[in-house]
Design an enzyme around this catalytic site. Structure first.
Site, PDB file in Angstrom:
ATOM      1  N   HIS A 480       0.944  -1.295  -0.031  1.00  0.00           N
ATOM      2  CA  HIS A 480      -0.056  -0.231   0.053  1.00  0.00           C
ATOM      3  C   HIS A 480       0.681   1.245  -0.028  1.00  0.00           C
ATOM      4  CE1 HIS A 480      -4.438  -1.449   1.158  1.00  0.00           C
ATOM      5  NE2 HIS A 480      -3.503  -2.529   0.756  1.00  0.00           N
ATOM      6  N   GLU A 481       0.311   2.243  -0.693  1.00  0.00           N
ATOM      7  CA  GLU A 481       1.126   3.807  -0.743  1.00  0.00           C
ATOM      8  C   GLU A 481       2.711   3.470  -1.240  1.00  0.00           C
ATOM      9  OE1 GLU A 481      -1.903   3.385   2.294  1.00  0.00           O
ATOM     10  OE2 GLU A 481       0.177   2.955   3.026  1.00  0.00           O
ATOM     11  N   GLU A 505     -11.586   1.363   1.628  1.00  0.00           N
ATOM     12  CA  GLU A 505     -11.590   1.746   3.068  1.00  0.00           C
ATOM     13  C   GLU A 505     -12.026   3.193   2.988  1.00  0.00           C
ATOM     14  OE1 GLU A 505      -7.308   1.435   3.322  1.00  0.00           O
ATOM     15  OE2 GLU A 505      -7.101   3.625   2.654  1.00  0.00           O
TER      16      GLU A 505
END
Ligand code: NOJ
Ligand code: CA
Length: 699
Positions: A480-481, A505
């Site tokens: 993620h990211e 999310e």
């Protein structure tokens, strides 16, 4: 082919010929390369005699060497390739890699500068890259600008998100060149140029031309180089590459020989072809992992959504701000009583996973450091081998093993990527010692080292380093990211998924409109699978917290369809076990649906509006169909001609009830069975913001 190439090269040298063309294998695409009288390289691309890209410059500028003009063609090489390969997992069990290739070898300054521009023209689009050979001049470059242009001939429709160096978690704008400024006006600005009114957008992005062509622009095999954004000139209908720089303004530090990532254009007059295209994967290197038997697709649940739905549940064991600096003994902290990553609760998730056949349980908030979130220095905030006092890892490790379920590791780095590299070996060894073989990584916050961005060269290198080290330990990764995917999962198939876009999310933070998931497959997913986290059954956040008005842009039936329209070998059932217990018949579809496919047929598609897709399970003869629509209801037409000609099948349809609506009635669904065969055509109603999911089993 070789002969033609030799003749072309000869002509190029003798007559200083400055124009070369190739066509795609089916003849629909034509790529033309030329030099201006000043020796500036440029290209054009046509599809079925319509202009896709009009004259657009090529080249790179570094402090040491200018590779943008003054060139002549030294020689050209061409080749035709038609081969297939088998991915470890994916939408197809076999992928055809079929293209015509042109490499233009350029020189300037009496041979002191050399540059090769290599084009690969497929039936579904173009890839090209710069190859910097060892030079007679300098061999270490600090690149400040790549001048690759993508110019267009009209005020086409653009589907895009703002050019941000650090995040891609945005909703999509549907706009056009001249309205882009308005569409992006509310976003933060990252560069001097942007602050001065310049417009940047991210790739992958999609264009729909006024004469009906769909064009996806992205990059493939981003390795050792920064990510590319696009600077848009709305009046000229043009875009130019904008490499994400570090804080010194340098985009790439290169040592020759070096090949840049491929710049990619997927092109068709049929929107379904954009979704089916495997061009980005084809432009990546073959798998570098010899033994891939340990890489297995994963369907999982997690101690995760509890922290998003509220009730003050926290990743932290004690109250935020209580630990560090100074605290080394977490048993001395007062537990806050709102920490779901505790032994008893995790055991319940393991039981649920075992009962319903899930492969894994992700547990977030299991390790020390969350209390220190946001501290200025973030000097080693997280330890990746230090469970909280209420997380009994040896017990849970043995319990999960006994139940045949894998625990999934979580490494939130708080964007301290430099420190993560230092801890990496210990962290991976700790995982293996405790029977974990998959990790979700995360980089929330400003990157450390502070001179870097989430998508600058240093972080691209970091991501590759983590994936390679993980492969050494036979660990699968969901990041993620991290920098947006560019098909590197072909080369490193242990990179099962990434987030790199606005995921599910956000349903707890304002919501994702139904159109959002009608856009991601046309854009973000062209780089690789997404950990979108579908499977949300309780769609109103007011269910948990009175007064919280965030609501998911979806019906339950649509959430089931997302397992088909957002294909990923790493697929979550994101909701709380108790919510699945409320709707056990709908949950059955999540239990049944595979996450790996041997074939896929896109039946209907229009960006930002609708997608209908059929997929064949990799491990059986069962087919599945998923159909989704935007906030408008529609009737999908499902043509079952993808089925083999013989035999009849039973289709179990999970559909929106007639009065379902994403906003007012999202939990109204029906389940029915019908007999289908090759030749059957089904008119399938979809509610506003709804969808349908179908399991098709041979009788
Ligand atoms: C952001 C990630 O996208 C999310 O999935 C995760 O739970 C949080 N960071 C905490 O690490
Ligand atoms: Ca995120």
């Amino acid at each position: 082919m070789k002969k033609i190439s030799a003749i072309l090269s000869m002509l190029a040298v003798v007559f200083n010929m400055a124009a070369v063309s190739i066509t795609s294998p089916d003849g629909n695409l034509v790529l033309n390369f030329e030099l201006t009288p000043n020796g500036v390289p440029y290209y054009t691309l046509d599809y079925k005699n319509k202009p896709v890209v009009t004259a657009s410059a090529l080249g790179l500028k570094s402090d040491q060497l200018d590779l943008t003009d003054g060139f002549h063609i030294v020689s050209t090489d061409t080749a035709s390739v038609d081969r297939t390969w088998e991915p470890v997992w994916g939408e197809y069990s076999t992928i055809r890699d079929n293209f015509n290739e042109l490499a233009v070898n350029l020189a300037g300054n009496e041979g002191k500068r050399g540059l090769t521009i290599r084009f690969k023209l497929f039936n579904d689009g173009l890839g090209f890259r710069y190859e910097l050979p060892v030079q007679k001049g300098p061999n270490h470059l600090t690149v400040k600008d790549e001048v690759t242009e993508f110019n267009f001939n009209d005020n086409h429709k653009l589907f895009c998100i703002p050019g941000d160096y650090d995040t891609d978690e945005y909703l999509w704008s549907e706009t056009n060149f001249t309205d882009l400024s308005k569409a992006l006006s509310s976003y933060r600005k990252h560069s001097e140029a942007q602050r001065a009114g310049g417009l940047s957008i991210q790739t992958p992005m999609l264009i729909k031309t006024n004469d009906g062509l769909y064009i996806n622009i992205h990059e493939a095999a981003l390795d050792g180089y920064p990510a590319m954004l696009l600077d848009v000139d709305p009046e000229k209908y043009s875009m130019k590459s904008h490499l994400v720089p570090d804080r010194l303004g340098v985009s790439a530090y290169l040592q020759m020989p070096f090949n840049t990532p491929w710049r990619t254009l997927i092109v068709s007059d049929d929107a379904r072809d954009i979704l089916a295209s495997q061009l980005v994967l084809n432009l990546n290197e073959p798998c570098k992992i010899e033994d891939t038997s340990w890489i297995k697709p994963v369907k999982y649940i997690g101690v995760w959504w509890e922290m998003f739905t509220g009730n003050q549940k926290t990743w932290a064991y004690s109250d935020y701000g209580l630990a560090k600096p100074g605290v080394t003994d977490y048993t001395k902290l007062t537990p806050n009583g709102r920490h779901p990553a505790n032994t008893e609760n995790v055991k319940k998730y393991i039981d649920f996973a075992a009962k319903h056949g899930f492969d894994g349980v992700l547990v977030e908030g299991w390790n020390e450091g969350w209390e220190d979130w946001g501290s200025y220095r973030k000097n080693r905030q997280f330890l990746f081998d230090k469970p909280y006092p209420d997380f009994d890892l040896p017990l849970l490790r043995d319990y999960a093993k006994e139940k045949g379920v894998k625990l999934i590791m979580h490494h939130e780095t708080a964007a301290n990527a430099a420190d993560y590299e230092l801890q990496l070996d210990r962290a991976f060894k700790f995982m293996k010692d405790n029977n974990y073989d998959a990790v979700k990584t995360g980089y929330v916050g400003a990157i450390i080292p502070r001179s870097e961005h989430h998508t600058s060269q240093w972080m691209v290198d970091h991501a590759r380093h983590v994936i390679e080290r993980a492969a050494d330990y036979q660990i699968m990764v969901d990041s993620h990211e991290a920098p947006r995917p560019t098909g590197l999962c072909r080369t490193y198939p242990n990179w099962l998924a990434q987030e790199s876009a606005r995921g599910g999310e956000f349903e707890s933070m304002g919501g994702n409109p139904p159109s959002h998931t009608c856009m991601l497959p046309f854009t973000r997913l062209k780089g690789g699978p997404m950990d979108y986290t579908p499977g949300l059954f309780e769609t109103k956040m007011s269910y948990y917290n009175e007064g919280k008005d965030s609501q998911a842009g979806t019906t339950i039936a649509r959430q089931l369809a997302l397992y088909l329209t957002m294909p990923s070998p790493w697929q979550m059932a994101c909701d709380l076990p108790e919510n699945y217990d409320r709707f056990p018949d709908a949950f059955q579809f999540i239990k049944d649906v595979p996450v790996d496919w041997s074939d896929s047929k896109y039946l209907e598609a229009e960006p930002n509006q609708y997608i209908t897709v059929a997929r064949l399970d990799k491990n059986s003869d069962d087919w599945y169909v998923g159909a989704i629509t935007d906030e408008n209801g529609r009737t999908a037409t499902i043509d079952f001609n993808f089925l083999p000609k013989d035999g009849t099948y039973t289709a179990t349809i999970y559909e929106d009830a007639p009065d379902a609506h994403w906003k007012d009635n999202p939990q109204a669904y029906r389940i029915r069975t019908v007999k289908v065969k090759h030749g059957t055509k089904l008119k399938q109603p979809l509610a506003p913001g709804g969808g349908a999911a179908i399991r098709i089993v041979k009788n």
